[in-house]
Design a protein around this motif. Structure first.
Motif, PDB file in Angstrom:
ATOM      1  N   ILE A   6      47.886  32.476  34.420  1.00 30.39           N
ATOM      2  CA  ILE A   6      47.048  32.108  35.558  1.00 30.39           C
ATOM      3  C   ILE A   6      45.626  31.901  35.054  1.00 30.39           C
ATOM      4  CG2 ILE A   6      46.045  32.852  37.758  1.00 30.39           C
ATOM      5  CD1 ILE A   6      48.339  34.603  38.237  1.00 30.39           C
ATOM      6  N   THR A   7      44.972  30.861  35.524  1.00 31.75           N
ATOM      7  CA  THR A   7      43.549  30.723  35.241  1.00 31.75           C
ATOM      8  C   THR A   7      42.805  31.139  36.509  1.00 31.75           C
ATOM      9  OG1 THR A   7      44.064  28.870  33.809  1.00 31.75           O
ATOM     10  CG2 THR A   7      41.760  29.153  34.428  1.00 31.75           C
ATOM     11  N   TYR A   8      41.860  32.038  36.340  1.00 31.97           N
ATOM     12  CA  TYR A   8      41.077  32.500  37.491  1.00 31.97           C
ATOM     13  C   TYR A   8      39.776  31.703  37.573  1.00 31.97           C
ATOM     14  CZ  TYR A   8      44.432  36.293  37.588  1.00 31.97           C
ATOM     15  OH  TYR A   8      45.597  37.010  37.647  1.00 31.97           O
ATOM     16  N   ILE A   9      39.223  31.680  38.783  1.00 37.10           N
ATOM     17  CA  ILE A   9      38.056  30.810  39.007  1.00 37.10           C
ATOM     18  C   ILE A   9      36.839  31.169  38.154  1.00 37.10           C
ATOM     19  CG2 ILE A   9      38.672  30.024  41.324  1.00 37.10           C
ATOM     20  CD1 ILE A   9      36.762  32.195  42.431  1.00 37.10           C
ATOM     21  N   ASP A  10      36.772  32.421  37.681  1.00 38.43           N
ATOM     22  CA  ASP A  10      35.618  32.783  36.854  1.00 38.43           C
ATOM     23  C   ASP A  10      35.864  32.485  35.370  1.00 38.43           C
ATOM     24  OD1 ASP A  10      37.538  34.740  36.605  1.00 38.43           O
ATOM     25  OD2 ASP A  10      36.139  36.428  36.694  1.00 38.43           O
ATOM     26  N   GLU A  11      36.999  31.851  35.077  1.00 35.71           N
ATOM     27  CA  GLU A  11      37.287  31.499  33.686  1.00 35.71           C
ATOM     28  C   GLU A  11      37.134  29.996  33.433  1.00 35.71           C
ATOM     29  OE1 GLU A  11      40.638  35.067  33.437  1.00 35.71           O
ATOM     30  OE2 GLU A  11      41.279  32.985  33.472  1.00 35.71           O
ATOM     31  N   VAL A  12      36.843  29.255  34.485  1.00 33.83           N
ATOM     32  CA  VAL A  12      36.638  27.806  34.351  1.00 33.83           C
ATOM     33  C   VAL A  12      35.379  27.421  35.126  1.00 33.83           C
ATOM     34  CG1 VAL A  12      38.941  26.878  33.962  1.00 33.83           C
ATOM     35  CG2 VAL A  12      38.269  27.556  36.264  1.00 33.83           C
ATOM     36  N   ASP A  13      34.930  26.208  34.891  1.00 31.65           N
ATOM     37  CA  ASP A  13      33.724  25.784  35.585  1.00 31.65           C
ATOM     38  C   ASP A  13      34.107  24.857  36.740  1.00 31.65           C
ATOM     39  OD1 ASP A  13      31.083  25.662  36.123  1.00 31.65           O
ATOM     40  OD2 ASP A  13      30.693  24.008  34.723  1.00 31.65           O
ATOM     41  N   ILE A  14      34.185  25.410  37.911  1.00 28.55           N
ATOM     42  CA  ILE A  14      34.544  24.611  39.086  1.00 28.55           C
ATOM     43  C   ILE A  14      33.263  24.288  39.853  1.00 28.55           C
ATOM     44  CG2 ILE A  14      35.871  24.573  41.238  1.00 28.55           C
ATOM     45  CD1 ILE A  14      37.712  26.716  39.927  1.00 28.55           C
ATOM     46  N   GLN A  15      32.876  23.024  39.810  1.00 27.42           N
ATOM     47  CA  GLN A  15      31.611  22.623  40.459  1.00 27.42           C
ATOM     48  C   GLN A  15      31.799  21.360  41.271  1.00 27.42           C
ATOM     49  OE1 GLN A  15      27.817  22.661  38.734  1.00 27.42           O
ATOM     50  NE2 GLN A  15      28.417  23.950  37.003  1.00 27.42           N
ATOM     51  N   PHE A  50      31.234  32.980  45.317  1.00 28.83           N
ATOM     52  CA  PHE A  50      31.279  32.445  43.953  1.00 28.83           C
ATOM     53  C   PHE A  50      31.438  30.923  43.976  1.00 28.83           C
ATOM     54  CE2 PHE A  50      33.435  31.201  40.068  1.00 28.83           C
ATOM     55  CZ  PHE A  50      32.785  31.940  39.080  1.00 28.83           C
ATOM     56  N   LEU A  51      32.351  30.450  44.813  1.00 30.49           N
ATOM     57  CA  LEU A  51      32.620  29.003  44.867  1.00 30.49           C
ATOM     58  C   LEU A  51      31.472  28.248  45.541  1.00 30.49           C
ATOM     59  CD1 LEU A  51      36.423  29.156  45.759  1.00 30.49           C
ATOM     60  CD2 LEU A  51      35.446  28.295  43.613  1.00 30.49           C
ATOM     61  N   LEU A  52      30.858  28.872  46.534  1.00 28.33           N
ATOM     62  CA  LEU A  52      29.739  28.214  47.231  1.00 28.33           C
ATOM     63  C   LEU A  52      28.537  28.039  46.304  1.00 28.33           C
ATOM     64  CD1 LEU A  52      29.715  29.910  50.767  1.00 28.33           C
ATOM     65  CD2 LEU A  52      30.367  27.544  50.233  1.00 28.33           C
ATOM     66  N   LYS A  53      28.313  29.048  45.491  1.00 22.49           N
ATOM     67  CA  LYS A  53      27.168  29.023  44.587  1.00 22.49           C
ATOM     68  C   LYS A  53      27.235  27.823  43.644  1.00 22.49           C
ATOM     69  CE  LYS A  53      25.821  33.332  43.466  1.00 22.49           C
ATOM     70  NZ  LYS A  53      26.082  34.520  42.619  1.00 22.49           N
ATOM     71  N   LYS A  54      28.474  27.405  43.356  1.00 24.03           N
ATOM     72  CA  LYS A  54      28.650  26.274  42.443  1.00 24.03           C
ATOM     73  C   LYS A  54      28.816  24.958  43.198  1.00 24.03           C
ATOM     74  CE  LYS A  54      30.186  28.726  38.432  1.00 24.03           C
ATOM     75  NZ  LYS A  54      30.977  28.497  37.234  1.00 24.03           N
ATOM     76  N   HIS A  55      28.288  24.914  44.403  1.00 24.31           N
ATOM     77  CA  HIS A  55      28.227  23.668  45.193  1.00 24.31           C
ATOM     78  C   HIS A  55      29.589  23.072  45.522  1.00 24.31           C
ATOM     79  CE1 HIS A  55      24.078  24.119  44.123  1.00 24.31           C
ATOM     80  NE2 HIS A  55      24.401  24.053  42.835  1.00 24.31           N
ATOM     81  N   ASN A  56      30.558  23.928  45.722  1.00 24.13           N
ATOM     82  CA  ASN A  56      31.864  23.427  46.129  1.00 24.13           C
ATOM     83  C   ASN A  56      31.948  23.390  47.653  1.00 24.13           C
ATOM     84  OD1 ASN A  56      33.313  23.332  43.442  1.00 24.13           O
ATOM     85  ND2 ASN A  56      32.558  25.441  43.460  1.00 24.13           N
ATOM     86  N   ARG A  57      32.822  22.564  48.161  1.00 21.85           N
ATOM     87  CA  ARG A  57      33.067  22.506  49.602  1.00 21.85           C
ATOM     88  C   ARG A  57      34.402  23.172  49.898  1.00 21.85           C
ATOM     89  NH1 ARG A  57      31.859  16.296  50.057  1.00 21.85           N
ATOM     90  NH2 ARG A  57      32.046  16.552  47.802  1.00 21.85           N
TER      91      ARG A  57
END
Ligand code: ADP
Ligand code: MG
Length: 396
Positions: A6-15, A50-57
């Motif tokens: 499993i890849t967790y969201i803090d192991e990749v750069d989701i922006q 975490f996801l909001l901080k990286k400008h995700n919708r």
């Protein structure tokens, strides 16, 4: 390692992505359909923030309770209102019907804006793992994040099929649940005590067989205990029981005897009127439950037995209220078990389940529990099998 792959969201750069977030907003509701306990929403906040901080919708999908059809009493409105209080700086909107929704709602979604789709339990196709439905959900976003541990044991479209169609990741809550539970049960320190109560017998009873192999003691309370008392041949009056599971209960008692695991059942119970919160009930031995009586909690002798076992434990797993806690007259058994676990500072403890958390959440000592899991059935199944369909679906 059960979480390999499993890849967790803090192991990749989701922006700057559109993220379909499977959240665990399945809060306990009061009888008037307001939120009784919002722990499950709060547990998803780290992932959301975490996801909001990286400008995700974010497009959140979750289920609320178990409505049989599109019953407006179970609308996600209450969840949206609470999210607005918890995230006052974000625009948050409910999407009534995403299948027919004007594409504009999604196209015009701003960064930082959160869309919440209506109760996933409204969709029969979801439950049936319909692939057209899964594709439709997947088409709303660039990536999928599963942060709902508590439903990850279900083979439903939003759990197991959406990840087939878009890149998929585990959320921070999922990560914590998997790490903590795996660590605890991999090599549990003995004595290992499992405490199971509650009412969802059809889902829980299958999981007790593995626990019977792993644990040294299995303490059984709540509605579940009645089925076992029935298996022993006791009269249980009008108590909550699933009579078609009595044979299964008998088999488990046999299995436990073989494995030398002690299944500890109530030896006394409190009987009373579930709707009367003024007078409380009356203690009877389990071989003296009158015809027509309703057993709603464990009695003092049972508490003493449970307490003695819990105090010696080195590993404790608890799911399911020990009595009909919604009526305060019958919550003492649940309180007692909770305080006993909290009082054992030497043990590693995992406590989980929607109603279990609702039953204890207003109390202190929660920080003495090693891991508070959002999952009830999911937690038990993960302990039993070391994997869950929703977790496997994320592995690459
Ligand atoms: P969880 O959500 O923590 O996994 P369950 O959903 O299995 O727990 O069970 C919770 C329900 O079990 C509660 O509504 C509680 O009132 C009920 N319950 C517990 N003990 C009894 C009892 N003796 N008789 C009837 N219902 C009970
Ligand atoms: Mg429940």
């Amino acid at each position: 390692m059960p979480d390999k792959g499993i890849t967790y969201i803090d192991e990749v750069d989701i922006q700057n992505k559109r993220v379909l977030l499977r959240a665990d907003f399945d809060v306990s509701l009061n009888p008037n359909y307001t939120i009784a306990d919002d722990a499950r929403i709060k547990q998803n906040l780290p992932t959301i923030e975490f996801l909001l901080k990286k400008h995700n919708r974010l497009i959140c999908i979750a289920k609320l309770d178990r409505p049989k059809n599109r019953d407006p009493k179970y609308s996600m409105k209450v969840v949206v209102q609470r999210l607005k209080q918890l995230l006052p700086h974000n625009k948050i909107r409910l999407v009534d019907e995403f299948l027919t929704a004007n594409n504009k709602i999604f196209a015009e979604q701003e960064t930082g804006e959160i869309l919440v789709l209506e109760n996933m339990r409204y969709y029969e196709e979801n439950k049936k793992n319909d692939q057209t439905f899964a594709k439709k959900l997947a088409s709303l976003a660039d990536i999928y994040v599963n942060d709902g541990f508590a439903m990850s044991h279900r083979t439903e479209a939003w759990v197991v099929s959406v990840p087939k169609y878009i890149p998929s990741f585990g959320g921070l809550l999922l990560k914590k649940e998997i790490k903590m539970i795996s660590k605890t049960v991999k090599k549990p320190k003995k004595p290992f005590v499992a405490i199971i109560g509650g009412a969802k017998i059809e889902t829980k009873i299958n999981l007790i067989s593995k626990l019977t192999e792993m644990a040294d003691y299995v303490l059984i309370g709540g509605g579940l205990a009645n089925t076992f008392l029935c298996a022993h041949g006791y009269e249980i009056g009008k108590s909550y029981c699933e009579y078609d599971k009595v044979t299964m209960a008998r088999h488990l008692l046999f299995l436990a005897a073989q494995k030398k695991t002690a299944i500890v059942l109530p030896s006394d119970v409190i009987i009373g009127d579930p709707d009367d919160d003024k007078n409380g009930g009356r203690v009877v031995k389990v071989n003296q439950i009158p015809k027509g009586a309703v057993a709603l909690d464990i009695g003092p002798e049972t508490k003493a037995k449970f307490g003695a076992v819990i105090s010696k434990a080195k590993t404790i797993v608890w799911n399911g209220p020990i009595g009909y806690f919604e009526n305060p007259a019958y919550r003492q058994g649940t309180d007692f078990v909770y305080y006993s676990i909290a009082g054992n500072r030497d043990a590693i403890s995992i406590v989980g389940g929607g109603d279990t958390l609702a039953a204890i959440s207003k109390k202190e000592y929660l920080n003495t529990i090693t891991h508070v899991s959002t999952g009830g059935g999911a937690m038990l199944e993960f302990i039993e099998k070391g994997k869950l369909p929703g977790i496997e679906a994320l592995k690459r």
